[in-house]
Write a protein that holds these residues in place. Sequence first.
Motif, mmCIF file in Angstrom:
data_model
loop_
_atom_site.group_PDB
_atom_site.id
_atom_site.type_symbol
_atom_site.label_atom_id
_atom_site.label_comp_id
_atom_site.label_asym_id
_atom_site.label_seq_id
_atom_site.Cartn_x
_atom_site.Cartn_y
_atom_site.Cartn_z
ATOM 1 N N LYS A 80 0.690 -1.106 0.130
ATOM 2 C CA LYS A 80 0.030 -0.161 -0.052
ATOM 3 C C LYS A 80 0.738 1.238 0.035
ATOM 4 O O LYS A 80 0.794 2.157 -0.819
ATOM 5 C CB LYS A 80 -1.049 0.007 1.060
ATOM 6 N N VAL A 81 2.103 1.115 0.821
ATOM 7 C CA VAL A 81 2.874 2.344 0.610
ATOM 8 C C VAL A 81 3.645 2.618 -0.514
ATOM 9 O O VAL A 81 3.713 3.675 -0.957
ATOM 10 C CB VAL A 81 3.804 2.206 2.016
ATOM 11 N N LEU A 82 3.880 1.251 -1.128
ATOM 12 C CA LEU A 82 4.618 1.453 -2.494
ATOM 13 C C LEU A 82 3.617 2.243 -3.297
ATOM 14 O O LEU A 82 4.226 2.730 -4.336
ATOM 15 C CB LEU A 82 5.167 0.066 -2.806
ATOM 16 N N ASP A 83 2.374 1.824 -3.328
ATOM 17 C CA ASP A 83 1.440 2.208 -4.506
ATOM 18 C C ASP A 83 1.384 3.806 -4.014
ATOM 19 O O ASP A 83 1.302 4.836 -5.131
ATOM 20 C CB ASP A 83 -0.092 1.836 -4.069
ATOM 21 N N ILE A 84 1.640 4.219 -3.105
ATOM 22 C CA ILE A 84 1.418 5.781 -2.838
ATOM 23 C C ILE A 84 2.727 6.321 -3.393
ATOM 24 O O ILE A 84 2.655 7.460 -4.021
ATOM 25 C CB ILE A 84 1.678 6.082 -1.244
ATOM 26 N N PHE A 85 3.731 5.807 -3.169
ATOM 27 C CA PHE A 85 5.402 5.938 -3.983
ATOM 28 C C PHE A 85 4.984 6.298 -5.637
ATOM 29 O O PHE A 85 5.334 7.218 -6.171
ATOM 30 C CB PHE A 85 6.366 5.157 -3.672
ATOM 31 N N ARG A 86 4.249 5.229 -5.994
ATOM 32 C CA ARG A 86 4.073 5.266 -7.545
ATOM 33 C C ARG A 86 3.099 6.083 -7.814
ATOM 34 O O ARG A 86 3.427 6.934 -8.814
ATOM 35 C CB ARG A 86 3.490 3.774 -8.111
ATOM 36 N N GLN A 87 2.038 6.597 -7.157
ATOM 37 C CA GLN A 87 1.090 7.640 -7.438
ATOM 38 C C GLN A 87 2.068 8.924 -7.547
ATOM 39 O O GLN A 87 1.476 9.947 -8.200
ATOM 40 C CB GLN A 87 0.147 7.706 -6.650
ATOM 41 N N ALA A 88 3.069 8.882 -6.841
ATOM 42 C CA ALA A 88 3.753 10.317 -6.686
ATOM 43 C C ALA A 88 4.729 10.346 -7.605
ATOM 44 O O ALA A 88 5.616 11.372 -7.811
ATOM 45 C CB ALA A 88 4.582 10.455 -5.395
ATOM 46 N N GLY A 89 4.640 9.402 -8.699
ATOM 47 C CA GLY A 89 5.556 9.537 -9.834
ATOM 48 C C GLY A 89 7.093 8.712 -9.650
ATOM 49 O O GLY A 89 7.618 9.015 -10.322
ATOM 50 N N ILE A 90 7.141 8.076 -8.500
ATOM 51 C CA ILE A 90 8.433 7.356 -8.126
ATOM 52 C C ILE A 90 8.445 6.096 -8.804
ATOM 53 O O ILE A 90 7.347 5.299 -8.639
ATOM 54 C CB ILE A 90 8.604 7.196 -6.721
ATOM 55 N N GLU A 91 9.457 5.686 -9.460
ATOM 56 C CA GLU A 91 9.653 4.594 -9.831
ATOM 57 C C GLU A 91 10.124 3.428 -8.653
ATOM 58 O O GLU A 91 11.132 3.719 -8.080
ATOM 59 C CB GLU A 91 10.950 4.367 -10.906
ATOM 60 N N VAL A 92 9.594 2.319 -8.502
ATOM 61 C CA VAL A 92 9.816 1.352 -7.534
ATOM 62 C C VAL A 92 10.411 0.025 -8.078
ATOM 63 O O VAL A 92 9.705 -0.534 -8.778
ATOM 64 C CB VAL A 92 8.470 1.176 -6.629
ATOM 65 N N ILE A 93 11.662 -0.133 -7.356
ATOM 66 C CA ILE A 93 12.381 -1.532 -7.775
ATOM 67 C C ILE A 93 12.366 -2.094 -6.492
ATOM 68 O O ILE A 93 12.694 -2.074 -5.571
ATOM 69 C CB ILE A 93 13.700 -1.376 -8.331
ATOM 70 N N ILE A 94 11.814 -3.639 -6.594
ATOM 71 C CA ILE A 94 11.582 -4.428 -5.680
ATOM 72 C C ILE A 94 12.436 -5.862 -6.041
ATOM 73 O O ILE A 94 12.222 -6.274 -6.780
ATOM 74 C CB ILE A 94 10.227 -4.866 -5.410
ATOM 75 N N ILE A 95 13.432 -5.998 -4.960
ATOM 76 C CA ILE A 95 14.223 -7.144 -4.890
ATOM 77 C C ILE A 95 13.789 -8.342 -4.037
ATOM 78 O O ILE A 95 12.811 -7.777 -2.937
ATOM 79 C CB ILE A 95 15.697 -6.844 -4.803
ATOM 80 N N ASN A 96 13.775 -9.469 -4.035
ATOM 81 C CA ASN A 96 13.531 -10.667 -3.074
ATOM 82 C C ASN A 96 14.204 -10.278 -1.789
ATOM 83 O O ASN A 96 15.575 -10.438 -1.890
ATOM 84 C CB ASN A 96 13.651 -12.053 -3.959
ATOM 85 N N ALA A 97 13.543 -10.295 -0.779
ATOM 86 C CA ALA A 97 14.169 -10.278 0.263
ATOM 87 C C ALA A 97 15.111 -11.297 0.657
ATOM 88 O O ALA A 97 14.591 -12.522 0.580
ATOM 89 C CB ALA A 97 13.179 -9.893 1.648
ATOM 90 N N ALA A 98 16.297 -11.302 1.358
ATOM 91 C CA ALA A 98 17.108 -12.373 1.594
ATOM 92 C C ALA A 98 17.321 -12.451 3.122
ATOM 93 O O ALA A 98 17.951 -13.412 3.615
ATOM 94 C CB ALA A 98 18.365 -11.964 1.095
ATOM 95 N N ASP A 99 16.788 -11.760 4.109
ATOM 96 C CA ASP A 99 16.953 -11.731 5.355
ATOM 97 C C ASP A 99 15.537 -12.298 6.237
ATOM 98 O O ASP A 99 14.530 -12.131 5.727
ATOM 99 C CB ASP A 99 17.138 -10.520 6.278
#
Length: 261
Positions: free
Chosen positions: A242-261
């Motif tokens: 939900k927070v990442l969607d807020i970032f995208r709506q603000a025009g931010i490119e979001v890159i997600i990597i698979n968590a390792a921890d």
Amino acid sequence: MLEKQRQQLIIELLEENTFASVKMLCDQLNASEATIRRDLLKLAGDKKIKKIRGGCEALLAKDKPARKISGSAFLAAKERHPNTKRLIAQKAVELCEEDESIIINGGSSTYMMAEFLRTRNMNILTNSFVLAQELLENSDNQITLPGGEIYRKQSIILSAFENDTIQNYHGSKMFMGTPGISEFGVMETDPLLIRAEQKLRKRAEKLIVLADSSKIGVKGNLIFSTLSDVDMVITDSHADPKVLDIFRQAGIEVIIINAAD
């Protein structure tokens, strides 16, 4: 973290706060309660602190205490989610081209970029003296440092003056970590840090924030920048969608990597 390093950080935290609870020290230094209690016994035995119920307090203040800024200790921060931070840093370096000029703000997440910058040939301005030392010893990158004072706890160099090396540098990208990023913007812990980082930001075309999922949605009382000034966020798969969607709506490119921890 070595025992000596951890105990020195306890002393520095007491210089900032006068009192520290065991729980606070565990959180700040990423150590177990048993480890912290052993450290407190050792420091109290050496008459460097005063041990009290539930924690410790500083002895009489020094005549001229060292300057301090608020924020997590670098040595402790780099031990939190190290595998995920490493993958985020790897993705960040993949965004860079050979001979490119970039800016890297000091921090535990951005420090992880050093491993992947070793085989590159770039121009790098950084206020992280630990990152600079690593790259000077193990790479052919051109390294530029700003003038200023060294803040040992955060392992960074900060200048109180406007006219320094930073003003003569231009970078295509600025990479930075953060204690938190939410709908309100990119958070920071100290006004001096904000001032120094804003100087760096003015010299870069794009701002790329490296933030593992524990930083996503975290709010603070000091804002470095609003979301409108952020171009990209690199995070991991545990981040709140939900927070990442807020970032995208603000025009931010979001890159997600698979968590390792």
